[in-house]
Design an enzyme around this catalytic site. Structure first.
Site, PDB file in Angstrom:
ATOM      1  CG  HIS A  18     -19.749  -6.371  22.737  1.00  0.00           C
ATOM      2  ND1 HIS A  18     -19.310  -7.413  21.957  1.00  0.00           N
ATOM      3  CD2 HIS A  18     -20.899  -6.811  23.327  1.00  0.00           C
ATOM      4  CE1 HIS A  18     -20.140  -8.434  22.064  1.00  0.00           C
ATOM      5  NE2 HIS A  18     -21.113  -8.086  22.882  1.00  0.00           N
ATOM      6  CB  CYS A  50     -16.485  -5.843  18.161  1.00  0.00           C
ATOM      7  SG  CYS A  50     -17.645  -5.578  19.534  1.00  0.00           S
ATOM      8  CB  CYS A 105     -17.486 -10.714  19.208  1.00  0.00           C
ATOM      9  SG  CYS A 105     -18.470  -9.203  19.005  1.00  0.00           S
ATOM     10  CD  GLU A 137     -14.536  -5.086  21.438  1.00  0.00           C
ATOM     11  OE1 GLU A 137     -13.964  -6.169  21.220  1.00  0.00           O
ATOM     12  OE2 GLU A 137     -15.524  -4.985  22.191  1.00  0.00           O
TER      13      GLU A 137
END
Length: 145
Positions: free
Chosen positions: A53, A86, A83, A55
């Site tokens: 992701h 993260c 999410c 992040e």
């Protein structure tokens, strides 16, 4: 001093890069002392890695740039509410401030946590350029349906 919208626009450029690469368009930047020290965008398709992701990419790059695992004085800007995975990484890296654009009512951390409270002491600022952050995601998914 530069403001949240300035750095969120850089994160939006990262989201645009993801879009061009046919990745879900989410971008992130890590800022320390008013300087961008790391950037990232989703690479889950490219790397065939569900943990890639925006992040995670930005946090890893920031840790490498600083030569440290904790980012206690850093601010993370991300175009979409993180999410749960993260959010855990943000908590573990001890990011000082999290700034995000669009809320994620399906998979954002607040959906999964009792009372929606972020799992660390990080200051949270949300809704920065929220419409622009949401628009790129809407466009991406509309084109694929």
């Amino acid at each position: 001093m530069l403001d949240d919208t300035y750095f969120m626009r850089i994160a939006l450029q990262e989201a645009e890069d993801a879009y061009v690469e046919n990745e879900i368009p989410v971008g992130a930047v890590v800022v320390l002392d008013n300087q961008v020290i790391a950037k990232g965008h989703n690479l889950t398709e490219t790397l065939k890695d569900v943990t890639a992701h925006a992040e995670m990419m930005a946090l890893t790059a920031a840790a490498n740039a600083l030569g440290a695992k904790y980012l206690q004085e850093c601010t993370l800007y991300v175009t979409l509410e993180p999410c749960l995975m993260c959010a855990g990484a943000i908590a573990h890296t001890q990011v000082k401030t999290l700034v995000f654009g669009a809320a994620d009512p399906k998979r954002g951390y607040s959906v999964y946590l009792k009372d929606g409270k972020f799992p660390s002491k990080a200051e949270i600022r949300q809704g920065v350029l929220a419409a622009e952050c949401a628009d790129i995601l809407k466009k991406f998914f509309e084109e694929r349906r």
